[in-house]
Design a protein around this motif. Structure first.
Motif, mmCIF file in Angstrom:
data_model
loop_
_atom_site.group_PDB
_atom_site.id
_atom_site.type_symbol
_atom_site.label_atom_id
_atom_site.label_comp_id
_atom_site.label_asym_id
_atom_site.label_seq_id
_atom_site.Cartn_x
_atom_site.Cartn_y
_atom_site.Cartn_z
ATOM 1 N N LYS A 71 -4.387 36.065 7.798
ATOM 2 C CA LYS A 71 -3.002 36.298 7.395
ATOM 3 C C LYS A 71 -2.886 36.461 5.878
ATOM 4 O O LYS A 71 -2.091 37.265 5.391
ATOM 5 C CB LYS A 71 -2.119 35.200 7.984
ATOM 6 C CG LYS A 71 -2.087 35.311 9.520
ATOM 7 C CD LYS A 71 -1.288 34.235 10.198
ATOM 8 C CE LYS A 71 -2.051 32.931 10.315
ATOM 9 N NZ LYS A 71 -1.348 31.932 11.179
ATOM 10 N N GLU A 72 -3.704 35.726 5.148
ATOM 11 C CA GLU A 72 -3.739 35.942 3.689
ATOM 12 C C GLU A 72 -4.171 37.373 3.366
ATOM 13 O O GLU A 72 -3.616 38.020 2.478
ATOM 14 C CB GLU A 72 -4.748 34.977 3.036
ATOM 15 C CG GLU A 72 -4.143 33.641 2.646
ATOM 16 C CD GLU A 72 -5.196 32.672 2.126
ATOM 17 O OE1 GLU A 72 -6.147 33.113 1.440
ATOM 18 O OE2 GLU A 72 -5.083 31.476 2.440
ATOM 19 N N GLU A 73 -5.179 37.841 4.089
ATOM 20 C CA GLU A 73 -5.713 39.188 3.835
ATOM 21 C C GLU A 73 -4.708 40.275 4.196
ATOM 22 O O GLU A 73 -4.548 41.252 3.466
ATOM 23 C CB GLU A 73 -7.016 39.403 4.612
ATOM 24 C CG GLU A 73 -8.222 38.695 4.017
ATOM 25 C CD GLU A 73 -8.502 39.103 2.568
ATOM 26 O OE1 GLU A 73 -8.431 40.304 2.263
ATOM 27 O OE2 GLU A 73 -8.771 38.199 1.751
ATOM 28 N N ILE A 74 -4.047 40.110 5.349
ATOM 29 C CA ILE A 74 -3.139 41.176 5.790
ATOM 30 C C ILE A 74 -1.972 41.318 4.814
ATOM 31 O O ILE A 74 -1.461 42.425 4.599
ATOM 32 C CB ILE A 74 -2.627 40.935 7.239
ATOM 33 C CG1 ILE A 74 -2.048 42.226 7.834
ATOM 34 C CG2 ILE A 74 -1.539 39.874 7.318
ATOM 35 C CD1 ILE A 74 -2.973 43.006 8.665
ATOM 36 N N GLU A 75 -1.587 40.213 4.197
ATOM 37 C CA GLU A 75 -0.458 40.286 3.253
ATOM 38 C C GLU A 75 -0.788 41.129 2.015
ATOM 39 O O GLU A 75 0.112 41.550 1.299
ATOM 40 C CB GLU A 75 0.003 38.875 2.853
ATOM 41 C CG GLU A 75 0.743 38.165 3.988
ATOM 42 C CD GLU A 75 1.368 36.843 3.559
ATOM 43 O OE1 GLU A 75 1.483 36.599 2.345
ATOM 44 O OE2 GLU A 75 1.730 36.060 4.442
ATOM 45 N N LYS A 76 -2.070 41.368 1.801
ATOM 46 C CA LYS A 76 -2.459 42.209 0.657
ATOM 47 C C LYS A 76 -2.206 43.690 0.928
ATOM 48 O O LYS A 76 -2.205 44.502 0.002
ATOM 49 C CB LYS A 76 -3.938 41.984 0.307
ATOM 50 C CG LYS A 76 -4.203 40.570 -0.217
ATOM 51 C CD LYS A 76 -5.684 40.357 -0.501
ATOM 52 C CE LYS A 76 -5.958 38.887 -0.845
ATOM 53 N NZ LYS A 76 -7.407 38.585 -0.797
ATOM 54 N N LEU A 77 -2.024 44.038 2.218
ATOM 55 C CA LEU A 77 -1.690 45.431 2.546
ATOM 56 C C LEU A 77 -0.228 45.699 2.192
ATOM 57 O O LEU A 77 0.640 44.838 2.383
ATOM 58 C CB LEU A 77 -1.881 45.705 4.041
ATOM 59 C CG LEU A 77 -3.283 45.713 4.619
ATOM 60 C CD1 LEU A 77 -3.211 46.074 6.114
ATOM 61 C CD2 LEU A 77 -4.201 46.687 3.890
ATOM 62 N N ASP A 78 0.022 46.898 1.717
ATOM 63 C CA ASP A 78 1.390 47.294 1.387
ATOM 64 C C ASP A 78 2.064 47.892 2.628
ATOM 65 O O ASP A 78 2.284 49.099 2.713
ATOM 66 C CB ASP A 78 1.352 48.304 0.228
ATOM 67 C CG ASP A 78 2.755 48.718 -0.202
ATOM 68 O OD1 ASP A 78 3.701 47.933 0.037
ATOM 69 O OD2 ASP A 78 2.890 49.809 -0.779
ATOM 70 N N VAL A 79 2.337 47.011 3.598
ATOM 71 C CA VAL A 79 2.910 47.427 4.876
ATOM 72 C C VAL A 79 4.036 46.438 5.209
ATOM 73 O O VAL A 79 3.897 45.248 4.943
ATOM 74 C CB VAL A 79 1.823 47.379 5.992
ATOM 75 C CG1 VAL A 79 2.432 47.669 7.357
ATOM 76 C CG2 VAL A 79 0.679 48.343 5.694
#
Lengths: 206, 206
Positions: free
Chosen positions: B170-178
């Motif tokens: 979840k930390e990683e996915i938040e780095k996507l600009d989506v």
């Protein structure tokens, strides 16, 4: 990215972490398998204190599962969370009666909710293994039917979640002299109900 | 026994109780509908602090739902928790790719897990709306594919639960600009992922 990709490895490591973090307890080895799986499903250690496993309940559940049975669930979600491969090995099946057409018809004809009609139907068909993860009303209905001698549950998982009736439904079901596992208070849910079934099945088939 | 038997009444009263007990917050009206539904599903007020609703995410989700879409879920359980009547009204459907036969075959042929093959397949078929309630590996896979330009998610619900990889995913996915809604930390689950979809759909169809 480097991450663990094998589901069984993830589960094993998760159970280790849970064991390290959960602190002191008085659970037996078999009880601990259930408790750890509930914590694994929720990441919520409070379940350690909310779960009630009646003495003899695990033996009763395994006895029913070993001979093959139909498991009643109150929601499609609980049904879908129960491991189908393990069920098959145990010649058992799961059925969410509320989704059945004849249950819809009974509910319509008699002006009762589908949840209540589903429990009546399951009881009438001789279901022994009841799993509740959502509907307090269904749990209350099973209590009524059992007191009236119209249902014969041999094992119950009582884990409705919520703010209206859930805690009360679990207090009431515990008054029945039936082997059971419940989640006390407001917490619970379909995923938790399903994972308790899985924990029981995995003791004898995986 | 006297108990509330009408599901909609139970839900309405539950939401009132949650509002009374949840204390001060800064959620908008629409955000609050999502937060309350998550608490309703779990009876766990901690989700008030764990949920992350990115600015504009609700608008993005509703825009996709309004035009009709295929919702990817990582588990059958999340799929089964999504309200089918609301989906139908929105000309949308939900699909758990991991259960598809062609996905099994791809996983076998390439020696990857079915979870990963499922995300690849969904991405290749142009899915825009991704829902994760269980598998960190699937979430990591979507991140990889998105960075490689092989997936084009327009909205993501990131709610894997667990002790190995869940919080990190979840930390990683938040780095996507989506546009996205996530549950931070270890908590989450299929039921929570599904209820967030329902909360969104109910804003435009119930």
């Amino acid at each position: 990215m480097d991450y663990i990709k094998i589901p069984m490895d993830i589960e094993e490591r998760s159970f280790e972490i849970i064991g390290e973090e959960m602190g002191p307890h008085n659970f037996s080895d078999r009880e601990l398998k259930i408790v750890k799986r509930v914590i694994h499903t929720t990441a919520d250690f409070q379940y350690k204190d909310l779960i009630y496993i009646r003495e003899g309940a695990i033996d009763s559940a395994l006895e029913i599962l070993k001979k093959g049975t139909t498991i009643y669930t109150d929601t499609n979600m609980a049904a879908s969370g129960i491991n189908k491969a393990a069920l098959k090995k145990l010649n058992s099946k799961v059925e969410c009666f509320v989704a059945r057409e004849d249950v819809s018809q009974i509910a319509k004809d008699r002006g009762i909710t589908r949840s209540m009609a589903a429990v009546e139907k399951a009881a009438a068909e001789g279901v022994e293994f009841f799993v509740f993860g959502n509907a307090p009303t269904a749990l209350f209905k099973l209590i009524e039917l059992t007191k009236q001698g119209k249902a014969n549950p041999k094992f119950i998982i009582g884990a409705p979640v919520g703010f209206v009736g859930a805690a009360e439904s679990k207090e009431e079901i515990e008054k029945l002299d039936v082997p059971m596992i419940t989640i006390r208070g407001r917490k619970g849910g379909s995923g938790i109900a399903a994972c308790i079934v899985n924990a029981l099945m995995y003791m004898i088939a995986r």
